[in-house]
Design an enzyme around this catalytic site. Sequence first.
Site, PDB file in Angstrom:
ATOM      1  CG  HIS A 225      -9.329  -0.943   4.897  1.00  0.00           C
ATOM      2  ND1 HIS A 225      -9.261  -0.999   3.516  1.00  0.00           N
ATOM      3  CD2 HIS A 225      -8.794   0.245   5.238  1.00  0.00           C
ATOM      4  CE1 HIS A 225      -8.704   0.085   3.056  1.00  0.00           C
ATOM      5  NE2 HIS A 225      -8.406   0.870   4.071  1.00  0.00           N
ATOM      6  CG  ASP A 226     -11.580   2.502   3.773  1.00  0.00           C
ATOM      7  OD1 ASP A 226     -10.953   2.791   2.742  1.00  0.00           O
ATOM      8  OD2 ASP A 226     -11.078   2.556   4.921  1.00  0.00           O
TER       9      ASP A 226
ATOM     10  CG  ASP B 225      -2.252   0.507   1.043  1.00  0.00           C
ATOM     11  OD1 ASP B 225      -3.201  -0.088   1.601  1.00  0.00           O
ATOM     12  OD2 ASP B 225      -2.378   1.490   0.291  1.00  0.00           O
TER      13      ASP B 225
ATOM     14  CG  ASP C 182      -4.676   5.783   0.672  1.00  0.00           C
ATOM     15  OD1 ASP C 182      -5.581   4.985   0.912  1.00  0.00           O
ATOM     16  OD2 ASP C 182      -4.581   6.912   1.186  1.00  0.00           O
TER      17      ASP C 182
ATOM     18  CD  GLU D 167      -8.978   4.302  -1.774  1.00  0.00           C
ATOM     19  OE1 GLU D 167      -8.047   5.076  -1.485  1.00  0.00           O
ATOM     20  OE2 GLU D 167      -9.847   3.957  -0.968  1.00  0.00           O
TER      21      GLU D 167
HETATM   22  O1  TEU Z   1      -9.641   5.663   1.737  1.00  0.00           O
HETATM   23  C1  TEU Z   1     -10.057   6.803   0.996  1.00  0.00           C
HETATM   24  C2  TEU Z   1     -11.499   6.918   0.974  1.00  0.00           C
HETATM   25  O2  TEU Z   1     -12.067   7.489   0.085  1.00  0.00           O
HETATM   26  C3  TEU Z   1     -12.216   6.255   2.118  1.00  0.00           C
HETATM   27  O3  TEU Z   1     -11.513   6.760   3.242  1.00  0.00           O
HETATM   28  C4  TEU Z   1     -13.644   6.680   2.212  1.00  0.00           C
HETATM   29  O4  TEU Z   1     -13.874   7.799   1.430  1.00  0.00           O
HETATM   30  C5  TEU Z   1     -13.876   7.051   3.667  1.00  0.00           C
HETATM   31  O5  TEU Z   1     -13.961   5.831   4.329  1.00  0.00           O
HETATM   32  C6  TEU Z   1     -15.083   7.924   3.831  1.00  0.00           C
HETATM   33  O6  TEU Z   1     -16.232   7.254   3.386  1.00  0.00           O
HETATM   34  C7  TEU Z   1      -8.235   5.513   1.825  1.00  0.00           C
HETATM   35  C8  TEU Z   1      -7.984   4.353   2.780  1.00  0.00           C
HETATM   36  O7  TEU Z   1      -8.563   3.170   2.229  1.00  0.00           O
HETATM   37  C9  TEU Z   1      -8.605   4.705   4.110  1.00  0.00           C
HETATM   38  O8  TEU Z   1      -8.496   3.620   5.019  1.00  0.00           O
HETATM   39  C10 TEU Z   1      -7.880   5.917   4.663  1.00  0.00           C
HETATM   40  O9  TEU Z   1      -8.513   6.313   5.868  1.00  0.00           O
HETATM   41  C11 TEU Z   1      -7.957   7.085   3.656  1.00  0.00           C
HETATM   42  O10 TEU Z   1      -7.647   6.711   2.320  1.00  0.00           O
HETATM   43  C12 TEU Z   1      -6.934   8.144   4.048  1.00  0.00           C
HETATM   44  O11 TEU Z   1      -5.648   7.632   3.818  1.00  0.00           O
END
Ligand code: TEU
Length: 559
Positions: free
Chosen positions: A330-331, A99, A201, A256
């Site tokens: 994970h999000d 990542d 990311d 992403e």
């Molecule tokens: O996620 C980016 C992102 O768009 C998500 O965070 C989503 O928008 C957010 O959960 C709000 O709905 C990446 C990573 O996957 C995330 O874990 C990080 O928190 C984020 O970037 C910041 O680095």
Amino acid sequence: SITKDWWRKSTVYQVYPKSFKDTTGSGEGDIRGLIEKLDYLQDLGIDIIWLQPVYVSPQNDNGYDVADYCEINPDYGTMEDFDELAAEIRSRNMHLMLDIVVNHSSTEHPWFQASRQSKDNPYRDYYIWKDPAPDGGLPNNWQSKFGGPAWQYDEGTGQYFLTLFDKTQADLNWENPKVREEVVKLMTFWAEKGVSGFRMDVINLISKDQDFPNDDGSVLPGDGRRFYTDGPRVHEYVQEMHERVFGPYNLVTVGEMSSTTMENCIRYSNPAEKEFSMTFNFHHLKVDYPNGQKWELMPYDFEQLKRLLSDWQTGMQQGGGWNALFFNNHDQPRALSRFTDDKEYRIESAKLIATTLHGLQGTPYVFQGEEIGMPNPHWKDISELRDIESKNMYQILQQNGKSAEEAMAIIRERSRDNSRTPMQWDDGPQAGFTSGTPWIKVDERYPDINVRQQLNDPDSIYHHYKKLIALRKELPVLTDGEYIRLDEGHSQVYAYARVSELETLIVVSNFSDRDALLRLPEDFQAKYVVGRHSKLLIGNTKLQPELQDQTELSPYASY
Ligand code: TEU
């Protein structure tokens, strides 16, 4: 030997290291825990392991706040542990994808510590600093993804710095060639260690409109926020990374893309553009957001889910792009709980989620725990949650007038912690994840939902994933077949075909708790079924030689 675009037949497994396997009793997962489980992943048939951030970090955003891009966080282990992991993965003919989080760094990164010293510090322009607006207020109206303004005031130099995410995640200034040089350097460091690829990311946020205009509230069709996404120089920056690192090291890369568009994803992932191998987009994971708002609840829109999946299949196929296929990460809350039934029909539902995704064109991603049907945990109250976004929103929702119970009800459905509880290995203490106290609770249903019990059950969700992953390597139509939607707005069923010269594969999923009846469109039957060798992909992936003229489907059945 690595054949061109080998990853088009691969399946990626996403490891959230903090919750995967703890070998020290710290209550947090570590690199040695992943080494211990490589045989498990190899047995599943995994080709690529996406390891989420294990770099030095204060862990405010569980590692997405990096304070040293080329050092391992001691909580996860040492660089020697990492080198052993990389060697162990290579020795199994698997691949390691790291990542890379370079839209922002932690405010504890030495670059930022120097940058905030003074306006003329050599590192000042590594970040985005702005004077207060003439009225003394914020430079513009941009909001952080985690709630609140996207600008933090620095007393020392009397300026604001940009933070699109947490206030401890400072956006890097990609306009500065020195920043781009640093990114090339850190990616080369890991490529030299034999890493096979990168997950980038929120990479489509790195180019900001240098006028920093106010967000005029206009949103991209369906979701997203204009000022965040696909900025003026983003493709230039990505092509530079491809030219200097991705290409020379023949890396597989996935971008992403937060709130992006189809046109951009085709540009990001069409090989002729020399940018990424593939892209994540999130449109299909916002069909339960009332007018794009994550922190309000509504039942998900099934027809919109099917239309988005179909549009992106057809659009990317026509444009020569390549999808990273996923329902879980994970999000996101667990798709099993979000789109199907995680109680009475949990097993059928978990298989349906898998079959529906793995029949599509693209590279499938398996997020840890989905292969054994882990559902959203039961949360008693906010004290059990750990995610910075969830904790911020619990406060903000109440500031906006929700009661604590109403706020908690929303958090239960939306929290990223739904997917961050420890991997459930067996029915022993803490599901075999740790001998200590886990950093976040193990879901109480682990005695009935764990790896050990499913390894020995040929009809388990685990073995269903294993068969689907193997099928992708066996059937060319899964990689190259034309996508044709078949359900024509059916209220319960999502059905599609993948068609090539030699094969017709049909995937049918009943997303409902009631029996359903599907009749395939006449023209499809005439053209593709009569006289052609048609196969019905059955939930247990046995292939049925003939096709009935209509298909009976029990609740959450998938074929
Ligand atoms: O996620 C980016 C992102 O768009 C998500 O965070 C989503 O928008 C957010 O959960 C709000 O709905 C990446 C990573 O996957 C995330 O874990 C990080 O928190 C984020 O970037 C910041 O680095």
